[in-house]
Design a protein around this motif. Sequence first.
Motif, PDB file in Angstrom:
ATOM      1  N   GLU A  85      12.379 -17.109  -3.837  1.00  0.00           N
ATOM      2  CA  GLU A  85      11.829 -16.951  -5.192  1.00  0.00           C
ATOM      3  C   GLU A  85      10.300 -16.897  -5.090  1.00  0.00           C
ATOM      4  OE1 GLU A  85      11.625 -20.468  -8.298  1.00  0.00           O
ATOM      5  OE2 GLU A  85      12.423 -21.261  -6.413  1.00  0.00           O
ATOM      6  N   ALA A  86       9.679 -15.962  -5.786  1.00  0.00           N
ATOM      7  CA  ALA A  86       8.218 -15.820  -5.699  1.00  0.00           C
ATOM      8  C   ALA A  86       7.532 -16.899  -6.515  1.00  0.00           C
ATOM      9  CB  ALA A  86       7.794 -14.441  -6.201  1.00  0.00           C
ATOM     10  N   SER A  87       6.363 -17.306  -6.047  1.00  0.00           N
ATOM     11  CA  SER A  87       5.591 -18.310  -6.768  1.00  0.00           C
ATOM     12  C   SER A  87       4.293 -17.684  -7.273  1.00  0.00           C
ATOM     13  CB  SER A  87       5.249 -19.473  -5.830  1.00  0.00           C
ATOM     14  OG  SER A  87       6.411 -19.965  -5.210  1.00  0.00           O
ATOM     15  N   VAL A 125      10.016 -13.005  -2.653  1.00  0.00           N
ATOM     16  CA  VAL A 125       9.224 -12.635  -1.488  1.00  0.00           C
ATOM     17  C   VAL A 125      10.194 -12.463  -0.334  1.00  0.00           C
ATOM     18  CG1 VAL A 125       7.229 -13.251  -0.071  1.00  0.00           C
ATOM     19  CG2 VAL A 125       7.421 -14.138  -2.381  1.00  0.00           C
ATOM     20  N   VAL A 146       5.470  -9.816   5.192  1.00  0.00           N
ATOM     21  CA  VAL A 146       5.754 -10.556   3.949  1.00  0.00           C
ATOM     22  C   VAL A 146       5.513  -9.613   2.778  1.00  0.00           C
ATOM     23  CG1 VAL A 146       5.046 -12.504   2.497  1.00  0.00           C
ATOM     24  CG2 VAL A 146       4.995 -12.746   4.985  1.00  0.00           C
ATOM     25  N   ASN A 168       1.130 -23.976   5.614  1.00  0.00           N
ATOM     26  CA  ASN A 168      -0.049 -23.125   5.423  1.00  0.00           C
ATOM     27  C   ASN A 168       0.360 -21.779   4.832  1.00  0.00           C
ATOM     28  OD1 ASN A 168      -2.641 -22.221   5.474  1.00  0.00           O
ATOM     29  ND2 ASN A 168      -2.606 -21.631   7.626  1.00  0.00           N
ATOM     30  N   GLY A 176       3.146 -17.173  13.266  1.00  0.00           N
ATOM     31  CA  GLY A 176       2.498 -16.979  11.981  1.00  0.00           C
ATOM     32  C   GLY A 176       1.725 -15.669  11.970  1.00  0.00           C
ATOM     33  N   GLY A 177       0.939 -15.491  10.908  1.00  0.00           N
ATOM     34  CA  GLY A 177       0.172 -14.255  10.780  1.00  0.00           C
ATOM     35  C   GLY A 177       1.019 -13.094  10.300  1.00  0.00           C
ATOM     36  N   ARG A 178       2.203 -13.418   9.758  1.00  0.00           N
ATOM     37  CA  ARG A 178       3.118 -12.358   9.320  1.00  0.00           C
ATOM     38  C   ARG A 178       2.581 -11.619   8.101  1.00  0.00           C
ATOM     39  NH1 ARG A 178       7.731 -16.309   8.121  1.00  0.00           N
ATOM     40  NH2 ARG A 178       5.825 -17.310   7.377  1.00  0.00           N
ATOM     41  N   GLY A 179       1.916 -12.372   7.216  1.00  0.00           N
ATOM     42  CA  GLY A 179       1.392 -11.770   5.991  1.00  0.00           C
ATOM     43  C   GLY A 179       0.499 -10.579   6.304  1.00  0.00           C
ATOM     44  N   GLY A 216      -4.039 -20.820   3.765  1.00  0.00           N
ATOM     45  CA  GLY A 216      -3.656 -19.421   3.927  1.00  0.00           C
ATOM     46  C   GLY A 216      -4.469 -18.695   4.971  1.00  0.00           C
ATOM     47  N   GLU A 251      10.880 -20.611   9.810  1.00  0.00           N
ATOM     48  CA  GLU A 251      10.368 -21.086   8.525  1.00  0.00           C
ATOM     49  C   GLU A 251      11.496 -21.540   7.585  1.00  0.00           C
ATOM     50  OE1 GLU A 251       8.880 -17.905   6.176  1.00  0.00           O
ATOM     51  OE2 GLU A 251       8.309 -19.202   4.500  1.00  0.00           O
ATOM     52  N   LEU A 259       4.588 -23.387   0.475  1.00  0.00           N
ATOM     53  CA  LEU A 259       4.881 -21.951   0.435  1.00  0.00           C
ATOM     54  C   LEU A 259       5.263 -21.419   1.816  1.00  0.00           C
ATOM     55  CD1 LEU A 259       4.855 -20.065  -2.005  1.00  0.00           C
ATOM     56  CD2 LEU A 259       2.778 -19.055  -1.107  1.00  0.00           C
ATOM     57  N   ASP A 260       4.751 -22.059   2.852  1.00  0.00           N
ATOM     58  CA  ASP A 260       5.115 -21.680   4.219  1.00  0.00           C
ATOM     59  C   ASP A 260       5.419 -22.988   4.939  1.00  0.00           C
ATOM     60  OD1 ASP A 260       5.559 -20.310   6.536  1.00  0.00           O
ATOM     61  OD2 ASP A 260       3.463 -19.789   6.930  1.00  0.00           O
ATOM     62  N   VAL A 301       0.697 -18.110  -7.539  1.00  0.00           N
ATOM     63  CA  VAL A 301      -0.214 -18.989  -6.797  1.00  0.00           C
ATOM     64  C   VAL A 301      -1.577 -19.095  -7.476  1.00  0.00           C
ATOM     65  CG1 VAL A 301      -1.431 -19.279  -4.595  1.00  0.00           C
ATOM     66  CG2 VAL A 301       0.926 -18.426  -4.625  1.00  0.00           C
TER      67      VAL A 301
END
Length: 389
Positions: free
Chosen positions: A100-102, A44, A60, A199, A52-55, A130, A5, A212-213, A104
């Motif tokens: 840096e966090a966003s 973050v 994350v 995504n 993917g699918g880390r969240g 997402g 990423e 964001l990703d 959303v």
Amino acid sequence: MNIHEFQAKQILGRFGAPVPKGQPAATADEAAAAFTALGVPKAVVKAQIHAGGRGKAGGVKLVASADEARTFAAGLLGKTLVTHQTGPQGRVVRRVYVEEASAVARELYLGMLVDRKAGAVSVIASTEGGMDIEEVAAKTPDKIITEVVNPLLGLAPFLARKIAFALGLKDKQVNQFAGLLASIYKAFIETDASLVEINPLVVTQDGRVICLDAKMSFDDNGLFRHPDIRELRDPNEEDADETEAAKYDLSFVHLDGNIGCMVNGAGLAMATMDIVKFYGAEPANFLDVGGGASTEKVAAAFRIILSDSRVKAVLINIFGGIMQCDVLAQGVVEAARQVKLSIPLVVRMEGTNVDKGKKILAESGIKVISAADMADAARRVTQAIGVGA
Ligand code: GDP
Ligand code: MN
């Protein structure tokens, strides 16, 4: 070839796409230092693996201090993360990305890929960001927008605006999105990418549209034009045998069965896999040793096939056109001696120097089951492992 990423974001950023600023870190202390260097109130921390699918899998996390970044990174680094895309064995996290966090407001989906059916690049977009896009496509296909890019016109601004409106973007966001899409398209074309996936693409609370990703894949056959991208290959994320095979310029793909296949020519390799299945067994791999393979290359291919403990028998199917059967036979004999072949080996050879090849195999002392033709070869190899008719 896939990349991480943070690497995809660096590339997209260079082409002008808006990405949050961030720094990769390989240790917990580096993660803490990255937080401090970013100079933002919130960041973050994201596991960097080729999946993917880390969240949802706990890879994350939003952090508000250098200490928090350190603690979370320490808990991830060196650990195996299992997500719905990694398979049950998971992937070891060797790096995190501190970003840096966003804030959303909306999560959207944006993809770009080589669309074989359209014979062009297509843009895929959805308001359902997402989430797992395959699931969105299956359950609510009307929420997926697909637009084919005319390769001669390039990404025309009207097309970008059309997608922007379909995503419900308004006012300044429409032009921001058009600019973002143009940057991604330029990056896609100029790097010989095969896939870019954002995504989520998000609208922030202050109305900016940002990536964001990011996921990027490249056409392996275009990599020779991009030595800088080729450098990004991460062997830890790739199948070790496939990496080994690539060193010898062999086209090798791992499959789930137990018949090792060594074939020359992609078409013959596909046909060989089909006929193995037809006779009731499953191929363990796809392997095309290529046209003018050397003895060394054949030996390497044979070693790679045999290094897989699931392989219970080997089928060699060679049509000697440019490839010479004696060269093949020599390679097989060398490799069989090196690895002390202990499983059934079925050989079907035809073409240039076939008699010389058969003689080399016969005089080698290696136990070879000779087959008359492809069907005979497939029948014999499946019988050798006790399946089929
Ligand atoms: P993935 O799960 O591997 O696809 O990783 P993503 O990068 O997509 O992150 C997963 C989710 O974390 C996203 O869909 C967001 O909901 C959330 N997320 C990631 N970064 C941020 C951020 O900066 N701010 C907020 N609010 N959420 C974030
Ligand atoms: Mn994502």
